[in-house]
Motif scaffolding. Structure first.
Motif, PDB file in Angstrom:
ATOM      1  N   ARG A  24      -4.712  -6.095  10.434  1.00 60.93           N
ATOM      2  CA  ARG A  24      -3.341  -5.639  10.206  1.00 60.93           C
ATOM      3  C   ARG A  24      -3.263  -4.790   8.927  1.00 60.93           C
ATOM      4  NH1 ARG A  24       2.029  -8.755  10.958  1.00 60.93           N
ATOM      5  NH2 ARG A  24       3.392  -7.642   9.563  1.00 60.93           N
ATOM      6  N   TYR A  28      -2.592  -0.779   8.554  1.00 58.39           N
ATOM      7  CA  TYR A  28      -1.485  -0.281   7.728  1.00 58.39           C
ATOM      8  C   TYR A  28      -1.956   0.885   6.847  1.00 58.39           C
ATOM      9  CZ  TYR A  28       1.858  -0.290   3.829  1.00 58.39           C
ATOM     10  OH  TYR A  28       2.745   0.077   2.853  1.00 58.39           O
ATOM     11  N   TYR A  29      -3.090   0.667   6.145  1.00 55.11           N
ATOM     12  CA  TYR A  29      -3.583   1.726   5.252  1.00 55.11           C
ATOM     13  C   TYR A  29      -4.136   2.922   6.040  1.00 55.11           C
ATOM     14  CZ  TYR A  29      -2.707  -0.538   0.830  1.00 55.11           C
ATOM     15  OH  TYR A  29      -2.083  -1.073  -0.266  1.00 55.11           O
ATOM     16  N   LEU A  32      -1.148   4.995   6.997  1.00 59.24           N
ATOM     17  CA  LEU A  32      -0.630   5.743   5.846  1.00 59.24           C
ATOM     18  C   LEU A  32      -1.543   6.919   5.495  1.00 59.24           C
ATOM     19  CD1 LEU A  32       0.625   2.995   3.379  1.00 59.24           C
ATOM     20  CD2 LEU A  32       2.001   4.758   4.454  1.00 59.24           C
TER      21      LEU A  32
ATOM     22  N   LYS B   7      12.070  -7.572  -5.984  1.00 59.80           N
ATOM     23  CA  LYS B   7      11.549  -7.947  -4.665  1.00 59.80           C
ATOM     24  C   LYS B   7      12.705  -8.028  -3.651  1.00 59.80           C
ATOM     25  CE  LYS B   7       8.361 -11.528  -3.059  1.00 59.80           C
ATOM     26  NZ  LYS B   7       7.747 -12.804  -3.421  1.00 59.80           N
ATOM     27  N   TYR B  24       8.686   4.337  10.038  1.00 56.06           N
ATOM     28  CA  TYR B  24       7.295   3.879   9.847  1.00 56.06           C
ATOM     29  C   TYR B  24       6.942   3.917   8.359  1.00 56.06           C
ATOM     30  CZ  TYR B  24       6.879   8.959  10.046  1.00 56.06           C
ATOM     31  OH  TYR B  24       7.071  10.310   9.846  1.00 56.06           O
ATOM     32  N   GLY B  25       5.837   3.261   8.020  1.00 58.96           N
ATOM     33  CA  GLY B  25       5.430   3.075   6.623  1.00 58.96           C
ATOM     34  C   GLY B  25       5.604   4.264   5.702  1.00 58.96           C
ATOM     35  N   TYR B  26       4.971   5.380   6.064  1.00 61.38           N
ATOM     36  CA  TYR B  26       5.001   6.569   5.195  1.00 61.38           C
ATOM     37  C   TYR B  26       6.431   7.046   4.941  1.00 61.38           C
ATOM     38  CZ  TYR B  26       4.183  11.378   3.693  1.00 61.38           C
ATOM     39  OH  TYR B  26       4.189  12.552   2.991  1.00 61.38           O
ATOM     40  N   ILE B  29       8.555   4.702   2.676  1.00 62.58           N
ATOM     41  CA  ILE B  29       8.244   4.904   1.251  1.00 62.58           C
ATOM     42  C   ILE B  29       8.945   6.173   0.745  1.00 62.58           C
ATOM     43  CG2 ILE B  29       6.398   5.416  -0.408  1.00 62.58           C
ATOM     44  CD1 ILE B  29       4.567   3.629   1.308  1.00 62.58           C
ATOM     45  N   SER B  39       5.461   1.380  -3.878  1.00 63.02           N
ATOM     46  CA  SER B  39       4.126   1.925  -3.586  1.00 63.02           C
ATOM     47  C   SER B  39       3.653   1.400  -2.237  1.00 63.02           C
ATOM     48  CB  SER B  39       3.139   1.508  -4.681  1.00 63.02           C
ATOM     49  OG  SER B  39       2.947   0.115  -4.614  1.00 63.02           O
ATOM     50  N   GLU B  40       2.522   1.923  -1.794  1.00 69.21           N
ATOM     51  CA  GLU B  40       1.958   1.505  -0.513  1.00 69.21           C
ATOM     52  C   GLU B  40       1.664   0.007  -0.507  1.00 69.21           C
ATOM     53  OE1 GLU B  40       0.842   4.053  -2.323  1.00 69.21           O
ATOM     54  OE2 GLU B  40       1.355   5.769  -1.071  1.00 69.21           O
ATOM     55  N   SER B  41       1.075  -0.450  -1.616  1.00 62.08           N
ATOM     56  CA  SER B  41       0.694  -1.868  -1.670  1.00 62.08           C
ATOM     57  C   SER B  41       1.913  -2.792  -1.803  1.00 62.08           C
ATOM     58  CB  SER B  41      -0.282  -2.112  -2.822  1.00 62.08           C
ATOM     59  OG  SER B  41       0.316  -1.754  -4.036  1.00 62.08           O
ATOM     60  N   THR B  42       3.042  -2.224  -2.287  1.00 57.15           N
ATOM     61  CA  THR B  42       4.266  -3.019  -2.408  1.00 57.15           C
ATOM     62  C   THR B  42       4.952  -3.143  -1.049  1.00 57.15           C
ATOM     63  OG1 THR B  42       4.538  -1.977  -4.559  1.00 57.15           O
ATOM     64  CG2 THR B  42       6.383  -3.280  -3.770  1.00 57.15           C
ATOM     65  N   LEU B  43       4.909  -2.043  -0.283  1.00 54.36           N
ATOM     66  CA  LEU B  43       5.620  -2.043   1.003  1.00 54.36           C
ATOM     67  C   LEU B  43       4.998  -2.998   2.021  1.00 54.36           C
ATOM     68  CD1 LEU B  43       7.877  -0.803   2.756  1.00 54.36           C
ATOM     69  CD2 LEU B  43       6.231   0.920   3.506  1.00 54.36           C
ATOM     70  N   TYR B  44       3.681  -3.102   1.997  1.00 60.54           N
ATOM     71  CA  TYR B  44       3.007  -3.936   3.014  1.00 60.54           C
ATOM     72  C   TYR B  44       3.568  -5.363   3.074  1.00 60.54           C
ATOM     73  CZ  TYR B  44      -0.575  -6.400   5.611  1.00 60.54           C
ATOM     74  OH  TYR B  44      -1.213  -7.196   6.525  1.00 60.54           O
ATOM     75  N   PRO B  45       3.592  -6.098   1.939  1.00 58.56           N
ATOM     76  CA  PRO B  45       4.132  -7.472   2.019  1.00 58.56           C
ATOM     77  C   PRO B  45       5.612  -7.523   2.393  1.00 58.56           C
ATOM     78  CG  PRO B  45       3.582  -6.922  -0.243  1.00 58.56           C
ATOM     79  CD  PRO B  45       3.076  -5.815   0.598  1.00 58.56           C
ATOM     80  N   LEU B  47       7.249  -5.436   4.474  1.00 61.12           N
ATOM     81  CA  LEU B  47       7.359  -5.282   5.931  1.00 61.12           C
ATOM     82  C   LEU B  47       6.904  -6.546   6.651  1.00 61.12           C
ATOM     83  CD1 LEU B  47       6.091  -1.602   6.353  1.00 61.12           C
ATOM     84  CD2 LEU B  47       8.415  -2.432   6.694  1.00 61.12           C
ATOM     85  N   LYS B  48       5.842  -7.138   6.121  1.00 65.18           N
ATOM     86  CA  LYS B  48       5.306  -8.355   6.755  1.00 65.18           C
ATOM     87  C   LYS B  48       6.327  -9.501   6.653  1.00 65.18           C
ATOM     88  CE  LYS B  48       1.261 -11.154   6.846  1.00 65.18           C
ATOM     89  NZ  LYS B  48       0.983 -12.170   5.890  1.00 65.18           N
ATOM     90  N   GLU B  51       9.303  -8.855   8.862  1.00 61.13           N
ATOM     91  CA  GLU B  51       8.948  -9.046  10.271  1.00 61.13           C
ATOM     92  C   GLU B  51       8.863 -10.538  10.606  1.00 61.13           C
ATOM     93  OE1 GLU B  51       5.409  -6.888  11.423  1.00 61.13           O
ATOM     94  OE2 GLU B  51       5.525  -7.695  13.453  1.00 61.13           O
TER      95      GLU B  51
END
Lengths: 195, 104
Positions: A24, A28-29, A32, B7, B24-26, B29, B39-45, B47-48, B51
């Motif tokens: 997953r 995701y990466y 992106l 948060k 979608y992700g991009y 952001i 940031s990318e690493s902030t968005l992941y958790p 969205l998870k 969800e």
């Protein structure tokens, strides 16, 4: 650094997570990365924006640990009923895998030690042979006894030649024992982490 | 800004973006970044978390020969935004109270 290199480090760092969770995060990466490339960002710039792969992975691991610890209490309750079955499985595993494995390791170790000592035994036997027939020669004289001494010396020489070889074999037997231990430890640790 | 507060704010910002339609992700952001650091690493958790709590749903669709995950807000997510707006109103009253030095 290329994206593949970044991804490799990221994936390696995530290895402790379940496969589904890892896939997953990788997905995701990868998504992106594709979108940023389509938007005209260069590969090196994307990797720079992603930041340190280990830090990115650590954030995901921390979030995963946090979410699983919240569910922890219910999962403990759910798994409590399995304790007896797990204990029975552990006993069976020990009886049919652990004990035979220990026996193999013990036998290998004894074989190694015996092999090592047998080289010296051949030398000692040869020397004893020489001494015995030297005494015989002194007491009774004769070419036959002289020949026997020669045989004894040859035996001692062969023993001396065998010692390094046996020592080498012993060393590898002990290394093999150690590797079996290490591999078993890794398997057990891996199962624990997976659980 | 306090990490916990940020948060919570980010969660609602992402939901607000999804109110316009699935995204979608991009793009999320890109839409959120002008208003709050993300940031990318902030968005992941985020969205998870959204969800798994049922505030958003996700499905993958092919785009340009690769898979892209699209997120859509649910009724629960809409409710979450309304709750946040109510919270802010309460914060405003507290803010005024603090600003007046406890004399309202």
């Amino acid at each position: 650094m290329t994206y593949r290199q970044w991804e490799k480090t990221f994936k390696k760092r995530l290895s402790r997570l379940p496969k589904e969770e890892r896939e997953r995060a990788l997905g995701y990466y990868a998504e992106l990365y594709g979108d940023k490339l389509d938007a005209g960002t260069s590969e090196s710039e994307i990797v720079r924006e992603f930041g340190d792969a280990k830090d990115a992975a650590d954030k995901i691991i921390a979030e995963y640990s946090e979410s699983t610890s919240v569910q922890g209490k219910t999962s403990v309750q759910r798994t409590a009923g399995d304790t007896a079955a797990r204990a029975a499985a552990a006993v069976l595993l020990f009886l049919f895998v652990g004990l035979p494995l220990l026996a193999v390791i013990f036998c290998l170790a004894v074989a190694g030690a015996a092999l090592f000592l047998s080289g010296f035994a051949v030398i000692l036997a040869g020397v004893a042979y020489v001494v015995y027939f030297l005494v015989q020669l002194c007491m009774f004289g004769g070419a036959g006894y002289a020949a026997q001494i020669g045989i004894g010396l040859a035996a001692a020489g062969v023993g001396a030649l065998l010692v390094p070889l046996f020592l080498y074999c012993t060393k590898w037997l002990f290394i093999a024992c150690g590797k079996i231990f290490v591999l078993t430890g890794r398997v057990v640790r891996g199962k624990r982490e997976a659980n | 800004m306090d990490a916990q507060l940020k948060k919570g704010l980010l969660d609602v910002c992402v939901l607000a973006v999804l109110r316009r339609g699935e995204s979608y992700g991009y793009k999320i952001i890109a839409d959120v970044a002008p208003y709050i650091e993300i940031s990318e690493s902030t968005l992941y958790p985020i969205l998870k978390r959204l969800e798994s709590s049922g505030a958003v749903t996700a499905h993958s669709r092919e785009f340009n020969g690769r898979l892209r995950k699209y997120y859509a807000i649910t009724e629960k997510g809409q409710q979450r935004i309304l709750e946040f707006i109510e919270d802010v109103k309460e914060f405003e009253r507290i803010y005024e109270f603090i600003l007046q030095g406890g004399n309202l």
